[in-house]
Design an enzyme around this catalytic site. Sequence first.
Site, PDB file in Angstrom:
ATOM      1  CG  LEU A  49     -10.735  -6.351   3.482  1.00 33.64           C
ATOM      2  CD1 LEU A  49     -11.780  -6.942   4.616  1.00 33.64           C
ATOM      3  CD2 LEU A  49     -11.390  -5.664   2.492  1.00 33.64           C
ATOM      4  CG  ASP A  50      -8.632   0.635   3.776  1.00 31.51           C
ATOM      5  OD1 ASP A  50      -7.732   0.072   3.189  1.00 31.51           O
ATOM      6  OD2 ASP A  50      -9.497   1.430   3.455  1.00 31.51           O
ATOM      7  CD  GLN A  51      -5.592  -0.616  12.299  1.00 31.74           C
ATOM      8  OE1 GLN A  51      -4.800   0.225  11.591  1.00 31.74           O
ATOM      9  NE2 GLN A  51      -5.508  -0.892  13.549  1.00 31.74           N
ATOM     10  CB  THR A  53     -12.721  -2.158   5.681  1.00 35.66           C
ATOM     11  OG1 THR A  53     -12.396  -0.732   5.207  1.00 35.66           O
ATOM     12  CG2 THR A  53     -13.813  -2.821   5.067  1.00 35.66           C
TER      13      THR A  53
END
Length: 208
Positions: A49-51, A53
């Site tokens: 996951l994106d940082q 998110t």
Amino acid sequence: MVLHEDEYLLAIEKPAGLLAVPGRGAEKADCLASRAVKRWPDALVVHRLDQATSGLMLLARNIEMQRSLSSAFAERRVHKRYEAIVHGLPATPGSSDGWGEIDLPMMADWPRRPRSKIDLENGKPSQTRWKVLAHDVTEHRTRVLLEPITGRTHQLRLHMQALGHPIVGDTLYGPEDGAPRLMLHAYELRLTHPESGAALHLQSQVPF
């Protein structure tokens, strides 16, 4: 928070702001993967996951399970849903089930890394399903469900911006809005357990 644990795999909630895997440099060593290994030395990352998110991440507990889960993601046998708050008041899609689809090819925006961009000629196929949950007329914002069909980097963030409704708190693709975080949370995963064959339905409470 651990939402599922067995001898083959883990489902863990990643908080917003924490890297999924280590970045470059000692200051970016802290991440979900390194924290998981301290408790489960056999934990292996399957997806990211994106940082910015928050939400559910799966980790495997042996290399065979990592391969099986990676294949399940690649073959779209893991069904993911996110919840987000976006700027504006998008109209409810006119389909019978209320879902709309964004079909815009994407690619890395190398001069402006880590951004991605829409590129109709050279981008890779990228599709996102979306559905309105509730409009907030006072704040001029809307809560939406997002269902990525493909899994490109920053896909949900870029697709919502392309729709004209960037996600609140998105410092890469949205306006400066003073939000404390990116309002994007991976709240649901559905898959078949590669070892037992049981149906796994995992849900994480949306924190905003």
